[in-house]
Design an enzyme around this catalytic site. Structure first.
Site, PDB file in Angstrom:
ATOM      1  N   LYS A   1       0.834  -1.206   0.000  1.00 21.45           N
ATOM      2  CA  LYS A   1       0.000   0.000   0.000  1.00 21.45           C
ATOM      3  C   LYS A   1       0.865   1.250   0.000  1.00 21.45           C
ATOM      4  O   LYS A   1       0.669   2.152  -0.824  1.00 21.45           O
ATOM      5  CB  LYS A   1      -0.927   0.028   1.222  1.00 21.45           C
ATOM      6  CG  LYS A   1      -1.920   1.186   1.184  1.00 21.45           C
ATOM      7  CD  LYS A   1      -2.433   1.581   2.551  1.00 21.45           C
ATOM      8  CE  LYS A   1      -1.515   2.602   3.191  1.00 21.45           C
ATOM      9  NZ  LYS A   1      -2.083   3.227   4.405  1.00 21.45           N
TER      10      LYS A   1
ATOM     11  N   ASP B   1      -6.281   0.739   0.814  1.00 16.93           N
ATOM     12  CA  ASP B   1      -6.342   1.126   2.219  1.00 16.93           C
ATOM     13  C   ASP B   1      -7.676   0.650   2.784  1.00 16.93           C
ATOM     14  O   ASP B   1      -8.377  -0.147   2.162  1.00 16.93           O
ATOM     15  CB  ASP B   1      -6.150   2.636   2.372  1.00 16.93           C
ATOM     16  CG  ASP B   1      -7.360   3.438   1.903  1.00 16.93           C
ATOM     17  OD1 ASP B   1      -8.242   2.870   1.219  1.00 16.93           O
ATOM     18  OD2 ASP B   1      -7.439   4.634   2.239  1.00 16.93           O
TER      19      ASP B   1
END
Length: 206
Positions: free
Chosen positions: A115, A134
């Site tokens: 991420k 996320d």
């Protein structure tokens, strides 16, 4: 997917990363701080942080306890401080003081998973290496049945199959803003949502 893309383009045509930063290193640090913390809180901490310590070299020489005091309000501050100093040290020692621009190199930095690497590559360098997953993207992808996977890594793999590569960066930003403004974790604003007609999530509010 075309209906989803059209709705997102109309709602958030110029969606960008909400983390304030002036360069790739600042974005990397801010993204590490954003784990289990809101972007709003991070943006309150980073102006002071980057004013005191603007470069990776500044963090290399920084006692961990000093960094912890500045970032304490972001939560998990000891681990974050350790990772930030570790990442800065590796950037200085292994990459000439410059944030690397490949997924594998970024993943070699302490505190960096896919991420964070995707955020830095997409936002700082315009490199579409994947889809940022996320908490917002994870939640909404499952609500819209774009995936049924239960880990961020597998959700990303599913999204990369159905989202064109030239949309990977913008799609992530748009979905994150969609999650902040409409599709809340609790009590989403389904009555105001342009995707309500194609959503059959069990926690819909209409």
């Amino acid at each position: 997917m075309q209906q989803i893309f059209a709705a997102l383009d109309k709602l958030f045509p110029r969606a960008e990363c909400a983390l304030r930063h002036e360069n790739a290193f600042q974005l990397l640090v801010a993204t590490i701080l954003s784990a289990q913390c809101t972007d709003e809180r991070v943006n309150k901490v980073t102006p002071e942080l980057f004013a005191k310590y603007p470069t990776p070299q500044d963090f290399v020489a920084l006692p961990q306890e000093d960094l912890e005091q500045v970032i304490r309000s972001t939560g998990f501050f000891r681990n974050k401080a350790k990772n930030i100093i570790g990442a800065a040290t590796r950037i200085v020692q292994q990459f000439g003081g410059n944030v690397p621009q490949t997924m594998d190199e970024l993943l070699s930095l302490p505190g960096v998973a896919r991420k964070t690497a995707n955020v830095v590559l997409g936002t700082a360098f315009g490199i579409a290496s994947g889809v940022v997953v996320d908490t917002h993207v994870f939640r909404i992808a499952n609500r819209l049945r774009l995936t049924r996977e239960k880990t961020p890594e597998k959700v990303e793999q599913d999204l990369m199959k159905i989202v064109p590569p030239d949309r990977w960066i913008s799609f992530s930003h748009q979905i994150i803003w969609f999650g902040r403004k409409i599709c809340f974790a609790r009590k989403p604003l389904c009555a105001e949502c342009p995707l309500e007609t194609i959503c059959d999530s069990p926690d819909k509010t209409v």
